[in-house]
Design a protein around this motif. Structure first.
Motif, short mmCIF file in Angstrom:
data_model
loop_
_atom_site.label_atom_id
_atom_site.label_comp_id
_atom_site.label_asym_id
_atom_site.label_seq_id
_atom_site.Cartn_x
_atom_site.Cartn_y
_atom_site.Cartn_z
N ASN A 126 -23.76 15.42 3.39
CA ASN A 126 -24.69 14.49 2.01
C ASN A 126 -26.42 14.54 3.61
O ASN A 126 -27.23 14.95 2.69
N LYS A 127 -25.66 14.64 4.30
CA LYS A 127 -27.01 14.52 5.08
C LYS A 127 -27.71 15.95 5.46
O LYS A 127 -29.26 16.17 5.66
N LEU A 128 -27.76 16.75 5.03
CA LEU A 128 -28.06 18.11 4.96
C LEU A 128 -28.95 18.48 3.43
O LEU A 128 -29.70 19.37 3.16
N VAL A 129 -27.92 17.97 2.29
CA VAL A 129 -28.47 17.87 1.49
C VAL A 129 -29.62 16.76 0.85
O VAL A 129 -30.81 17.39 0.47
N ALA A 130 -30.05 15.53 1.73
CA ALA A 130 -31.02 15.08 1.89
C ALA A 130 -32.37 15.78 2.36
O ALA A 130 -32.93 15.58 2.63
N ASP A 131 -32.07 16.25 3.76
CA ASP A 131 -33.02 16.99 4.58
C ASP A 131 -33.62 18.80 3.89
O ASP A 131 -34.37 18.76 4.54
N GLY A 132 -32.88 19.08 2.99
CA GLY A 132 -33.04 20.70 1.63
C GLY A 132 -32.65 21.46 2.13
O GLY A 132 -32.70 22.93 1.85
N PHE A 133 -31.98 21.66 2.98
CA PHE A 133 -30.63 23.04 3.78
C PHE A 133 -29.68 22.70 2.31
O PHE A 133 -29.47 24.49 2.08
N LEU A 134 -29.05 22.27 1.93
CA LEU A 134 -27.98 22.59 1.09
C LEU A 134 -28.34 21.79 -0.47
O LEU A 134 -28.94 20.66 -0.78
N GLU A 135 -27.38 22.38 -1.70
CA GLU A 135 -27.93 21.69 -2.70
C GLU A 135 -26.29 21.79 -3.39
O GLU A 135 -25.59 21.97 -2.64
N VAL A 136 -25.82 20.14 -4.10
CA VAL A 136 -24.84 20.29 -5.14
C VAL A 136 -24.71 20.41 -6.12
O VAL A 136 -26.02 20.02 -7.07
N GLN A 137 -23.26 21.21 -6.72
CA GLN A 137 -23.35 21.47 -7.99
C GLN A 137 -22.21 20.76 -8.43
O GLN A 137 -21.08 21.12 -7.47
N ALA A 138 -22.19 20.05 -9.23
CA ALA A 138 -21.06 19.15 -9.49
C ALA A 138 -20.14 20.12 -10.73
O ALA A 138 -20.15 21.08 -11.20
N ALA A 139 -19.10 20.32 -9.68
CA ALA A 139 -17.84 20.05 -10.01
C ALA A 139 -17.42 21.00 -9.57
O ALA A 139 -16.00 22.22 -9.36
N ARG A 140 -18.20 22.38 -8.81
CA ARG A 140 -18.23 23.35 -8.15
C ARG A 140 -18.67 23.63 -6.37
O ARG A 140 -18.01 24.19 -5.63
N GLY A 141 -19.44 22.20 -5.83
CA GLY A 141 -19.67 22.35 -4.47
C GLY A 141 -20.43 22.13 -4.02
O GLY A 141 -21.32 21.74 -4.94
N TYR A 142 -20.40 22.76 -2.81
CA TYR A 142 -21.94 22.44 -2.12
C TYR A 142 -22.57 24.01 -1.66
O TYR A 142 -21.57 24.80 -1.63
N PHE A 143 -23.74 24.72 -2.14
CA PHE A 143 -24.48 25.35 -2.16
C PHE A 143 -25.61 25.53 -0.86
O PHE A 143 -25.87 24.62 -0.81
N VAL A 144 -25.83 26.93 -0.30
CA VAL A 144 -27.23 26.64 0.27
C VAL A 144 -28.52 26.47 -0.28
O VAL A 144 -28.43 27.28 -1.34
N ALA A 145 -29.42 25.80 -0.49
CA ALA A 145 -29.89 25.48 -1.28
C ALA A 145 -31.40 26.92 -0.97
O ALA A 145 -31.39 27.74 0.06
N THR A 146 -31.83 27.02 -2.26
CA THR A 146 -33.10 27.96 -2.34
C THR A 146 -34.45 27.18 -0.94
O THR A 146 -34.80 25.98 -1.41
#
Length: 482
Positions: A77-97
């Motif tokens: 969640n911290k990595l998502v907040a900092d823009g490193f990851l993005e979360v996709q519903a029902a699929r999981g966590y992915f490296v953000a653009t």
């Protein structure tokens, strides 16, 4: 069958990637969440996990690291907040653009940091815990009324004010406006409650007042030196600025008359007391003549009294002399309670108040009900007056000490302010202020070059020092050797 083989291969690759990239070390003091975050970021930056790569699930990562799923969830969640990851519903966590950043062309050898006209609006507000903000315009947390905020928040949690949960009144919290009315009355500024509007900090009050009094293409008058954040704000509104010199007793009256005659401006913006950046206050003689000129030429005044609560001598203000006929008076609680609360206000003639209220509703409907309620609670507490008295005494002692230290390093004070946090000091002869500021930046020290306080950024041999930050030995070691 082929799809099953691909999925199995993908799982084997994921397991191998986890082994190579993420592990936790329980023998060190670094928190487990921080360890996972650091290693995921490193794997993204070295392209082990490229853009759009899918990370192991929370459960799989937790099993690999032998930690709880909550630990991994907090890290992700911290990595998502900092823009490193993005979360996709029902699929999981992915490296953000990752955004493509422009790389400045090298200019022969090492590129030195620079201090330009955007310095204060950009660098000074960034979170740089190791940077010494010797020229900034606010007080450190230790000087602010943090205990009052904490007590107010606790009291409101036990017995919430209904206004916290609504948009609130466009004029602002009524109880707070009544307290502001009482504050103004102590300065001998009687005004009706309908003439007081609470805003999202003094910055919004200044913008709304300027929009109510002028139109794009109009000319307005500012002080030189003056409030540096004001200049880009007025430029963004399409207004033309003309500067008048600020002297120790106030603006130069001869220059002010000449500018009024030549340009027919819409308004004059002024810090009457505890002027930013010089720390000076207008004398009664100058204040009376300012209002006389404004009356003669039909010019309104925007009086920024943001630092007035830090005045040791309670100098007269234009709103007191004018009785809010031509003066829009602006104040704030940022300098005595906390800038984080973002609560300012204005008191103005009724016709202007009606225009300001329409503009405020058009842009933001209302200001923060929560912040206004907290400030109202604090102002109802008798301890706040004691805090304000102690704060002024503390700043008085700091001004004395920093004045002596600057003079020992060859600086010449423009004046000895009788309140506030600022000292305006001229650098020693043959010292280039711009170069000095750039060398300081290399040492992690942010100075405030005087040119930035002129509307056209004309050269200046002065710097603004904030006494609350300028007692650090790093600053004076630098100034003595630079």
């Amino acid at each position: 069958m082929t799809g099953q083989r691909h999925r199995a291969a993908g799982r084997r690759t994921a397991k191998k990637t986890i082994r190579n990239c993420v592990y936790v070390d329980r023998t060190v003091q670094t928190p487990l969440v921080a360890q996972i975050i650091r290693q995921v970021i490193a794997s993204i930056e070295n392209n082990t996990w490229p853009e759009h790569a899918r990370l192991p699930s929370i459960r799989r990562m937790a099993a690999h690291c032998a930690v709880s799923t909550l630990t991994v969830a907090n890290a992700y969640n911290k990595l998502v907040a900092d823009g490193f990851l993005e979360v996709q519903a029902a699929r999981g966590y992915f490296v953000a653009t990752r955004p493509v950043l422009a790389t400045p062309a090298p200019v022969g050898g090492n590129v030195k940091p620079s201090v330009d006209s955007l310095w204060l609006l950009q660098r000074i507000y960034e979170e740089q815990s190791q940077t010494l903000n010797a020229g900034c315009g606010w007080l450190p947390p230790a000087y602010l009324y943090t205990d009052g905020i904490r007590h107010a928040a606790t009291a409101l949690a036990r017995k919430p004010d209904p206004e916290i949960f609504s948009y609130g009144n466009p004029y602002g919290h009524r109880g707070l406006r009544e307290q502001i009315q009482a504050l103004l009355l102590r300065d001998d500024v009687p005004c009706d409650l309908s003439s007081i509007i609470v805003t999202h900090g003094a910055s919004q009050a200044i913008e709304l007042a300027a929009r109510a009094l002028a139109r794009p293409g109009d000319t307005v008058v500012v002080e030189e030196p003056g409030y540096c954040n004001l200049f880009p704000a007025l430029a963004a509104l399409g207004l033309n600025m003309v500067g008048v010199p600020r002297l120790q007793q106030g603006p130069c009256l001869e220059s002010l008359r000449k500018v009024f005659e030549d340009y027919q401006p819409c308004f004059f913006f002024i810090n009457t007391r505890i002027h930013n950046p010089t720390g000076t206050s207008c004398s009664p003689y100058v204040s009376h003549h300012i209002l006389s000129l404004c009356e003669q030429f039909g010019v309104f005044v925007i009086e920024d009294d943001t630092f007035g609560a830090l005045d040791d001598e309670n100098s007269p203000i234009l709103a007191q002399l004018d009785r809010l006929q031509r003066v829009v008076h602006i104040g704030s609680f940022s300098k005595t309670i906390s800038p984080g609360m973002r609560v300012g206000y204005m008191a103005c003639p009724p016709a202007i108040a009606a225009s300001v209220l329409r503009l405020k509703m058009a842009s933001s409907l209302t200001s923060s009900s929560f912040s206004e309620t907290v400030i109202h609670h604090i102002m109802s507490d008798g301890q706040f007056r004691l805090h304000q008295t102690r704060l002024k005494e503390r700043l008085k002692e700091r001004r004395r000490r920093i004045s002596a230290a600057l003079e020992a390093n060859g600086f010449t004070l423009y004046a000895r302010p009788r309140g506030g946090m600022f000292l305006w000091a001229r650098a020693p002869e043959r010292v280039d202020v711009q170069s000095l500021a750039e060398k300081a930046l290399e040492r992690g020290i942010l100075l405030a070059p005087g040119a930035y306080f002129n509307p056209g950024h004309s050269p200046s041999s002065y710097l603004r020092f904030n006494v609350a930050y300028s007692g650090d030995e790093r600053l004076h070691d630098f100034l003595s050797t630079a």
